[in-house]
Design a protein around this motif. Sequence first.
Motif, PDB file in Angstrom:
ATOM      1  N   ARG A 132       0.813  -1.214   0.000  1.00 15.78           N
ATOM      2  CA  ARG A 132       0.000   0.000   0.000  1.00 15.78           C
ATOM      3  C   ARG A 132       0.852   1.272   0.000  1.00 15.78           C
ATOM      4  O   ARG A 132       0.594   2.195  -0.771  1.00 15.78           O
ATOM      5  CB  ARG A 132      -0.928  -0.011   1.217  1.00 15.78           C
ATOM      6  N   VAL A 133       1.886   1.337   0.865  1.00 17.88           N
ATOM      7  CA  VAL A 133       2.626   2.589   1.016  1.00 17.88           C
ATOM      8  C   VAL A 133       4.085   2.502   0.576  1.00 17.88           C
ATOM      9  O   VAL A 133       4.751   3.521   0.445  1.00 17.88           O
ATOM     10  CB  VAL A 133       2.565   3.099   2.471  1.00 17.88           C
ATOM     11  N   GLY A 134       4.597   1.294   0.387  1.00 17.49           N
ATOM     12  CA  GLY A 134       5.972   1.150  -0.080  1.00 17.49           C
ATOM     13  C   GLY A 134       6.856   0.330   0.839  1.00 17.49           C
ATOM     14  O   GLY A 134       7.750  -0.373   0.381  1.00 17.49           O
ATOM     15  N   GLY A 135       6.637   0.419   2.145  1.00 17.69           N
ATOM     16  CA  GLY A 135       7.450  -0.345   3.087  1.00 17.69           C
ATOM     17  C   GLY A 135       6.721  -0.507   4.404  1.00 17.69           C
ATOM     18  O   GLY A 135       5.794   0.244   4.713  1.00 17.69           O
ATOM     19  N   ALA A 136       7.126  -1.503   5.180  1.00 14.68           N
ATOM     20  CA  ALA A 136       6.489  -1.729   6.478  1.00 14.68           C
ATOM     21  C   ALA A 136       7.440  -2.469   7.396  1.00 14.68           C
ATOM     22  O   ALA A 136       8.169  -3.371   6.966  1.00 14.68           O
ATOM     23  CB  ALA A 136       5.194  -2.523   6.320  1.00 14.68           C
ATOM     24  N   ILE A 137       7.434  -2.062   8.668  1.00 20.14           N
ATOM     25  CA  ILE A 137       8.249  -2.732   9.686  1.00 20.14           C
ATOM     26  C   ILE A 137       7.371  -3.016  10.901  1.00 20.14           C
ATOM     27  O   ILE A 137       6.541  -2.194  11.280  1.00 20.14           O
ATOM     28  CB  ILE A 137       9.467  -1.885  10.099  1.00 20.14           C
ATOM     29  N   PRO A 138       7.530  -4.182  11.528  1.00 21.88           N
ATOM     30  CA  PRO A 138       6.798  -4.451  12.764  1.00 21.88           C
ATOM     31  C   PRO A 138       7.493  -3.788  13.948  1.00 21.88           C
ATOM     32  O   PRO A 138       8.721  -3.806  14.038  1.00 21.88           O
ATOM     33  CB  PRO A 138       6.838  -5.981  12.879  1.00 21.88           C
ATOM     34  N   ASP A 181      27.929   2.531  -3.654  1.00 21.38           N
ATOM     35  CA  ASP A 181      28.557   3.465  -2.703  1.00 21.38           C
ATOM     36  C   ASP A 181      29.422   2.768  -1.653  1.00 21.38           C
ATOM     37  O   ASP A 181      30.126   3.444  -0.893  1.00 21.38           O
ATOM     38  CB  ASP A 181      27.481   4.270  -1.971  1.00 21.38           C
ATOM     39  N   GLY A 182      29.313   1.450  -1.575  1.00 20.40           N
ATOM     40  CA  GLY A 182      30.011   0.746  -0.505  1.00 20.40           C
ATOM     41  C   GLY A 182      29.363   0.942   0.848  1.00 20.40           C
ATOM     42  O   GLY A 182      30.005   0.807   1.884  1.00 20.40           O
ATOM     43  N   PHE A 183      28.063   1.261   0.856  1.00 17.08           N
ATOM     44  CA  PHE A 183      27.336   1.512   2.094  1.00 17.08           C
ATOM     45  C   PHE A 183      26.670   0.239   2.584  1.00 17.08           C
ATOM     46  O   PHE A 183      26.129  -0.536   1.797  1.00 17.08           O
ATOM     47  CB  PHE A 183      26.267   2.589   1.873  1.00 17.08           C
ATOM     48  N   GLU A 184      26.700   0.022   3.909  1.00 13.02           N
ATOM     49  CA  GLU A 184      25.996  -1.099   4.507  1.00 13.02           C
ATOM     50  C   GLU A 184      25.163  -0.603   5.682  1.00 13.02           C
ATOM     51  O   GLU A 184      25.614   0.232   6.459  1.00 13.02           O
ATOM     52  CB  GLU A 184      26.962  -2.189   4.990  1.00 13.02           C
ATOM     53  N   ALA A 185      23.949  -1.141   5.789  1.00 15.32           N
ATOM     54  CA  ALA A 185      23.067  -0.784   6.899  1.00 15.32           C
ATOM     55  C   ALA A 185      22.893  -1.980   7.819  1.00 15.32           C
ATOM     56  O   ALA A 185      23.130  -3.126   7.425  1.00 15.32           O
ATOM     57  CB  ALA A 185      21.704  -0.333   6.361  1.00 15.32           C
ATOM     58  N   THR A 186      22.477  -1.701   9.054  1.00 17.14           N
ATOM     59  CA  THR A 186      22.295  -2.789  10.015  1.00 17.14           C
ATOM     60  C   THR A 186      20.980  -3.523   9.809  1.00 17.14           C
ATOM     61  O   THR A 186      20.829  -4.655  10.270  1.00 17.14           O
ATOM     62  CB  THR A 186      22.358  -2.258  11.450  1.00 17.14           C
ATOM     63  N   ASP A 187      20.014  -2.880   9.163  1.00 20.49           N
ATOM     64  CA  ASP A 187      18.787  -3.583   8.813  1.00 20.49           C
ATOM     65  C   ASP A 187      18.267  -3.042   7.490  1.00 20.49           C
ATOM     66  O   ASP A 187      18.769  -2.053   6.945  1.00 20.49           O
ATOM     67  CB  ASP A 187      17.726  -3.491   9.916  1.00 20.49           C
ATOM     68  N   THR A 188      17.274  -3.717   6.952  1.00 18.60           N
ATOM     69  CA  THR A 188      16.787  -3.399   5.609  1.00 18.60           C
ATOM     70  C   THR A 188      16.222  -1.983   5.536  1.00 18.60           C
ATOM     71  O   THR A 188      16.456  -1.261   4.563  1.00 18.60           O
ATOM     72  CB  THR A 188      15.700  -4.405   5.194  1.00 18.60           C
ATOM     73  N   ALA A 189      15.485  -1.580   6.549  1.00 19.11           N
ATOM     74  CA  ALA A 189      14.854  -0.259   6.527  1.00 19.11           C
ATOM     75  C   ALA A 189      15.894   0.848   6.410  1.00 19.11           C
ATOM     76  O   ALA A 189      15.637   1.891   5.803  1.00 19.11           O
ATOM     77  CB  ALA A 189      14.013  -0.063   7.788  1.00 19.11           C
ATOM     78  N   GLY A 190      17.082   0.641   6.978  1.00 18.73           N
ATOM     79  CA  GLY A 190      18.129   1.654   6.907  1.00 18.73           C
ATOM     80  C   GLY A 190      18.596   1.912   5.485  1.00 18.73           C
ATOM     81  O   GLY A 190      18.961   3.048   5.135  1.00 18.73           O
ATOM     82  N   ILE A 191      18.593   0.889   4.658  1.00 17.06           N
ATOM     83  CA  ILE A 191      18.988   1.053   3.250  1.00 17.06           C
ATOM     84  C   ILE A 191      17.939   1.867   2.511  1.00 17.06           C
ATOM     85  O   ILE A 191      18.260   2.787   1.747  1.00 17.06           O
ATOM     86  CB  ILE A 191      19.161  -0.325   2.578  1.00 17.06           C
ATOM     87  N   LEU A 192      16.676   1.539   2.744  1.00 18.95           N
ATOM     88  CA  LEU A 192      15.594   2.272   2.081  1.00 18.95           C
ATOM     89  C   LEU A 192      15.562   3.726   2.525  1.00 18.95           C
ATOM     90  O   LEU A 192      15.321   4.630   1.726  1.00 18.95           O
ATOM     91  CB  LEU A 192      14.252   1.601   2.363  1.00 18.95           C
ATOM     92  N   ALA A 193      15.809   3.979   3.817  1.00 20.00           N
ATOM     93  CA  ALA A 193      15.794   5.347   4.333  1.00 20.00           C
ATOM     94  C   ALA A 193      16.874   6.193   3.679  1.00 20.00           C
ATOM     95  O   ALA A 193      16.681   7.393   3.446  1.00 20.00           O
ATOM     96  CB  ALA A 193      15.969   5.333   5.850  1.00 20.00           C
ATOM     97  N   ARG A 194      18.016   5.602   3.366  1.00 18.40           N
ATOM     98  CA  ARG A 194      19.125   6.353   2.796  1.00 18.40           C
ATOM     99  C   ARG A 194      18.941   6.622   1.301  1.00 18.40           C
ATOM    100  O   ARG A 194      19.312   7.693   0.804  1.00 18.40           O
ATOM    101  CB  ARG A 194      20.434   5.596   3.027  1.00 18.40           C
TER     102      ARG A 194
END
Length: 227
Positions: A132-138, A181-194
């Motif tokens: 519906r909105v693009g992403g979701a986290i519990p 970019d060689g960027f790594e996030a600790t969880d999936t949402a962090g990648i989408l946020a960036r």
Amino acid sequence: MRAAVVVLAAGAGTRVGAEVNKVLLPLAGVPVVARSVRTARSVPGVDRVVLVVRDGEQDAVRTVVEPHLDDDGPEVAMVTGGATRHLSEWAALSVLEPAIGAGEIDVVAMHDAARPLAGVALYEAVLAAAERVGGAIPVVPFDDLVAAESSPLPERLVGVQTPQAFRATDLLAAHRAARADGFEATDTAGILARYTELQVAAVDSTAGNVKLTVTDDFTVAEALIAR
């Protein structure tokens, strides 16, 4: 909606103190990873499941998972993960990339195998919200925090769990950009946020979606299963 679930089981799990990866340990008679995969396969709309494992543990994982799979759900593709969670996610997305590019997958959920009590209803909620909105986290509220030195706390603090779900094309594009970019996030949402402006919905969960980190967590999870 056509969905895929990635079950991440490539971590070491050393804090449990066992001689083997914690996802291989039994939980109320069923191996942890088998519980997580079995649930993912039973979610309506999920027709692809990718299981990410540590290099060298392929046979061990296959041995504990296969006896718990019936013939009704989707096949499980096994892929070797990387040294970090981020690289393990990319390994799974590389397997799904042709189907995402062909428009055969709308939403992808990323889930930690070490959260074996995540139920079908939670999967359905995050997948529907992501579509519906693009992403979701519990999320689950932190209700018992005390501020140090009387400093104010935000009105609502929550803990983030998995499964986390996102529109497949946006998730793949964000991972590609992070890789460049060689960027790594600790969880999936962090990648989408960036790398995207995708909205991410917070879906209410419960503390019952426990993550197995230390030995006592197994005791808690078995009590929840028994209840």
